[in-house]
Design a protein around this motif. Structure first.
Motif, PDB file in Angstrom:
ATOM      1  N   PHE A  66       0.841  -1.196   0.000  1.00 36.48           N
ATOM      2  CA  PHE A  66       0.000   0.000   0.000  1.00 36.48           C
ATOM      3  C   PHE A  66       0.878   1.248   0.000  1.00 36.48           C
ATOM      4  N   ARG A  67       0.432   2.286  -0.696  1.00 41.29           N
ATOM      5  CA  ARG A  67       1.126   3.574  -0.626  1.00 41.29           C
ATOM      6  C   ARG A  67       0.790   4.233   0.708  1.00 41.29           C
ATOM      7  N   VAL A  68       1.820   4.702   1.424  1.00 40.76           N
ATOM      8  CA  VAL A  68       1.588   5.408   2.681  1.00 40.76           C
ATOM      9  C   VAL A  68       0.817   6.700   2.433  1.00 40.76           C
ATOM     10  N   SER A  69       1.078   7.351   1.332  1.00 40.04           N
ATOM     11  CA  SER A  69       0.482   8.664   1.056  1.00 40.04           C
ATOM     12  C   SER A  69      -1.040   8.653   1.038  1.00 40.04           C
ATOM     13  N   ASP A  70      -1.652   7.575   0.499  1.00 43.70           N
ATOM     14  CA  ASP A  70      -3.111   7.550   0.391  1.00 43.70           C
ATOM     15  C   ASP A  70      -3.750   6.203   0.771  1.00 43.70           C
ATOM     16  N   GLY A  71      -2.935   5.210   1.113  1.00 40.50           N
ATOM     17  CA  GLY A  71      -3.461   3.913   1.531  1.00 40.50           C
ATOM     18  C   GLY A  71      -3.924   3.014   0.404  1.00 40.50           C
ATOM     19  N   VAL A  72      -3.732   3.418  -0.846  1.00 40.07           N
ATOM     20  CA  VAL A  72      -4.186   2.615  -1.982  1.00 40.07           C
ATOM     21  C   VAL A  72      -3.295   1.387  -2.155  1.00 40.07           C
ATOM     22  N   GLN A  73      -3.944   0.242  -2.348  1.00 41.81           N
ATOM     23  CA  GLN A  73      -3.221  -1.014  -2.579  1.00 41.81           C
ATOM     24  C   GLN A  73      -2.616  -0.967  -3.981  1.00 41.81           C
ATOM     25  N   ILE A  74      -1.344  -1.312  -4.095  1.00 42.77           N
ATOM     26  CA  ILE A  74      -0.648  -1.318  -5.376  1.00 42.77           C
ATOM     27  C   ILE A  74      -1.300  -2.355  -6.287  1.00 42.77           C
ATOM     28  N   GLY A  75      -1.698  -1.947  -7.494  1.00 41.38           N
ATOM     29  CA  GLY A  75      -2.297  -2.852  -8.468  1.00 41.38           C
ATOM     30  C   GLY A  75      -3.760  -3.166  -8.225  1.00 41.38           C
ATOM     31  N   SER A  76      -4.426  -2.360  -7.402  1.00 44.22           N
ATOM     32  CA  SER A  76      -5.822  -2.639  -7.064  1.00 44.22           C
ATOM     33  C   SER A  76      -6.538  -1.322  -6.763  1.00 44.22           C
TER      34      SER A  76
END
Length: 127
Positions: A66-76
C-alpha cells in the motif's frame, strides 16, 4: 475518540506502529504522519509492525503493498481506511472511530482464553 500516538519524531519511518488497542496504525514518511485502520484490505490481517520502504507499506501476512500517502493497494482499487491525524506541539493524535460491533478488544479475547468463565464455572475442555 482522540488517541495519542506519541511524539511525531518517535514514529519510525521503517514500520507501522499499532495504537488504540491495535485498532489503528500510524506511520511516518519524512515529516508526514498518516494513520490507518489496522486491517489489511486484502485479508483483514494486522498491519502493526508491517514494514515500510520508500513510502510503501507491506503487509506481513500476504505481502500486499500500500502507498503510505493515500493507503491505496498497489495494483488494485482497494485501499486502507485512513483516519484523521492532528499534530499538536510535536505530539500525534488520531481520531479513532467507534469500535465495530464485530471487533472484540484484546482484553475480551484474553478472557476467552482463560480456563474459567467470569462466573467461576470451569470451562469444558475442547471449547
Amino acid at each position: 475518540m482522540r488517541i495519542g500516538a506519541g511524539p511525531a519524531a518517535g514514529i519510525p519511518e521503517t514500520g507501522c506502529v499499532a495504537i488504540g488497542d491495535s485498532r489503528a496504525v500510524v506511520v511516518r514518511v519524512g515529516s508526514e504522519v498518516r494513520a490507518y485502520r489496522n486491517r489489511c484490505s486484502q485479508g483483514g490481517a494486522d498491519l502493526g509492525g508491517a514494514g515500510v520502504d520508500d513510502g510503501i507499506v507491506t503487509c506481513g501476512a500476504h505481502q500486499t503493498r500500500f502507498r503510505v500517502s493515500d493507503g491505496v493497494q498497489i495494483g488494485s482499487r482497494r485501499k486502507l481506511e485512513r483516519l484523521p491525524v492532528e499534530v499538536v506541539n510535536g505530539e500525534v493524535f488520531v481520531m479513532m472511530p467507534d469500535a465495530d460491533p464485530g471487533e472484540r478488544p484484546e482484553r475480551l479475547l484474553a478472557a476467552d482464553r482463560d480456563a474459567t468463565w467470569p462466573n467461576g464455572i470451569e470451562r469444558p475442555t475442547g471449547q
